[in-house]
Design an enzyme around this catalytic site. Structure first.
Site, PDB file in Angstrom:
ATOM      1  N   HIS A 160      23.679   3.175 -12.025  1.00 43.69           N
ATOM      2  CA  HIS A 160      23.562   1.982 -12.863  1.00 43.69           C
ATOM      3  C   HIS A 160      23.089   2.360 -14.260  1.00 43.69           C
ATOM      4  O   HIS A 160      22.295   3.297 -14.431  1.00 43.69           O
ATOM      5  CB  HIS A 160      22.562   0.991 -12.258  1.00 43.69           C
ATOM      6  CG  HIS A 160      22.847   0.639 -10.835  1.00 43.69           C
ATOM      7  ND1 HIS A 160      24.011   0.018 -10.441  1.00 43.69           N
ATOM      8  CD2 HIS A 160      22.128   0.841  -9.705  1.00 43.69           C
ATOM      9  CE1 HIS A 160      23.984  -0.155  -9.122  1.00 43.69           C
ATOM     10  NE2 HIS A 160      22.858   0.339  -8.670  1.00 43.69           N
ATOM     11  N   GLU A 196      16.075  -0.285  -9.752  1.00 46.94           N
ATOM     12  CA  GLU A 196      15.861  -0.966  -8.476  1.00 46.94           C
ATOM     13  C   GLU A 196      14.931  -0.160  -7.587  1.00 46.94           C
ATOM     14  O   GLU A 196      14.562   0.973  -7.911  1.00 46.94           O
ATOM     15  CB  GLU A 196      17.200  -1.184  -7.759  1.00 46.94           C
ATOM     16  CG  GLU A 196      17.926   0.102  -7.406  1.00 46.94           C
ATOM     17  CD  GLU A 196      19.351  -0.147  -6.919  1.00 46.94           C
ATOM     18  OE1 GLU A 196      19.628   0.150  -5.754  1.00 46.94           O
ATOM     19  OE2 GLU A 196      20.181  -0.629  -7.728  1.00 46.94           O
ATOM     20  N   HIS A 239      22.983   7.495  -6.400  1.00 45.26           N
ATOM     21  CA  HIS A 239      22.384   7.054  -5.139  1.00 45.26           C
ATOM     22  C   HIS A 239      23.426   6.369  -4.254  1.00 45.26           C
ATOM     23  O   HIS A 239      24.485   5.949  -4.726  1.00 45.26           O
ATOM     24  CB  HIS A 239      21.234   6.079  -5.401  1.00 45.26           C
ATOM     25  CG  HIS A 239      21.674   4.801  -6.059  1.00 45.26           C
ATOM     26  ND1 HIS A 239      21.826   4.673  -7.425  1.00 45.26           N
ATOM     27  CD2 HIS A 239      22.021   3.589  -5.548  1.00 45.26           C
ATOM     28  CE1 HIS A 239      22.216   3.453  -7.726  1.00 45.26           C
ATOM     29  NE2 HIS A 239      22.357   2.768  -6.591  1.00 45.26           N
ATOM     30  N   ARG A 285      30.890   3.148  -9.639  1.00 46.59           N
ATOM     31  CA  ARG A 285      31.147   3.976  -8.458  1.00 46.59           C
ATOM     32  C   ARG A 285      31.569   5.380  -8.871  1.00 46.59           C
ATOM     33  O   ARG A 285      32.458   5.554  -9.695  1.00 46.59           O
ATOM     34  CB  ARG A 285      32.257   3.371  -7.587  1.00 46.59           C
ATOM     35  CG  ARG A 285      31.921   2.050  -6.950  1.00 46.59           C
ATOM     36  CD  ARG A 285      32.951   1.684  -5.868  1.00 46.59           C
ATOM     37  NE  ARG A 285      32.831   0.286  -5.510  1.00 46.59           N
ATOM     38  CZ  ARG A 285      33.659  -0.661  -5.917  1.00 46.59           C
ATOM     39  NH1 ARG A 285      34.685  -0.341  -6.690  1.00 46.59           N
ATOM     40  NH2 ARG A 285      33.491  -1.904  -5.551  1.00 46.59           N
TER      41      ARG A 285
END
Length: 319
Positions: free
Chosen positions: A98, A116, A173, A193
């Site tokens: 991200h 996150e 991740h 992705r």
């Protein structure tokens, strides 16, 4: 003055990697047999939660943020900052990354990038995550991607229930198969992705990858994030601060009895991941059970809890 917790109706997302554990474990009415995400506390335009109780019932969280900012300590900003999810990964999620705030705003038009963190609610024995990689330079990373050297490139770690993982923006991740997590994140839906195990969508097409953008935003070389959990206690409430960083502070609460005086210096986002009980505000009592998501607004300066339950609670970090 608004003097009660705000219980929210979640939004569910079908995902190629999802399953049915959100129904089996939490009793949710999921829309499909491949439901991967429960957006429990969300003001994001792709899935805002709806208030279930009190005089604001029927309003969505984004509307509350815009029209009743006093519930959130009059915090500045056009957009509600956090998003809380429960994820059911029946199969592996794509390997992804991200962006930070600046890149997300400039390139995607999103209000936030995405940092996150994950609390592992449950997982199969031997379950794993992808967390980081072994490339030293962007050139090496790109070459290993082009040569499909995924086993050499990707770093995997084993997990067990109760583990906590902090995932700053730029971290390569992926959540592995057989894992259920609660995710606290910035309110963003931007995902790039890197690798998706050559899966295809419902129409038989390869799922889109975002290699160039991923390389631009990825942390290369990888560095593990550092954080130091801290334990405290309020009567029968055991509080473990899991992480405090620029965007959010996240806690695990374990309640075994009664905690009568809990101060609320911020507004709190609370998800019940086990058990049941009551929250007391003044002379009013409100029941909660596993799978509930609620906000304790800034207008509630102190509250109590009674029951046997586990929660993940969070608030935006005030530095």
């Amino acid at each position: 003055m608004y003097n009660e917790p705000i219980f929210l109706k979640p939004v569910f997302k079908d995902r190629i990697w999802g399953g049915t554990k959100l129904r089996e474990e939490f009793g949710y009415e999921i829309p499909t047999e491949t439901t991967g995400e429960c957006w429990g506390i969300s003001a994001h335009p792709n899935g805002p939660s709806t208030v279930m109780n009190g005089p604001l019932a029927g309003k969505t969280l984004d509307v509350l943020w815009n029209e009743h900012r006093e519930l959130f300590g009059n915090q500045e900003g056009n957009d509600f900052p956090l998003l809380v999810k429960i994820l059911d990964a029946k199969t592996d999620l794509s390997v992804q990354v991200h962006p930070d705030d600046a890149y997300a705003r400039e390139v995607e038009g999103e209000a936030f990038g995405k940092t996150e963190c994950w609390y592992v609610i449950d997982c199969d024995p031997g379950a794993k995550l992808v967390y980081g990689h072994h490339a030293d330079t962007k050139e090496e990373f790109k070459q290993m991607v082009e040569e499909n050297k995924w086993d050499e490139l990707l770093r995997t770690v084993e997990i067990q229930p109760g583990d906590f993982v902090y995932v700053p923006n730029g971290t390569i991740h992926a959540i592995g198969a057989g894992t259920m997590i609660l995710e606290t994140q910035q309110s963003s839906d931007v995902t790039y992705r890197v690798y998706d195990y050559d899966r295809r969508d419902d129409e038989g097409n390869p799922r889109e990858l975002h290699i160039e953008k991923s390389i631009k935003v990825a942390m290369i070389p990888h560095e593990d994030a550092s954080f130091s959990p801290v334990r405290t206690a309020v009567s029968d409430l055991n509080v473990r601060k899991l992480v405090q960083e620029n965007y959010f502070t996240v806690y695990r609460w374990t309640l075994e009895g009664t905690a009568g005086k809990i101060d609320n210096p911020h507004y709190l986002l609370v998800s019940v991941i086990e058990g049941q009980g009551e929250i007391n505000v003044g002379d009013e009592t409100f029941s909660f059970e596993k799978g509930d998501h609620f906000i304790v607004p800034s207008t509630v300066s102190r509250f109590g809890l009674r029951g046997n339950a586990r929660f993940i609670a969070s608030h935006p970090t005030v530095l």
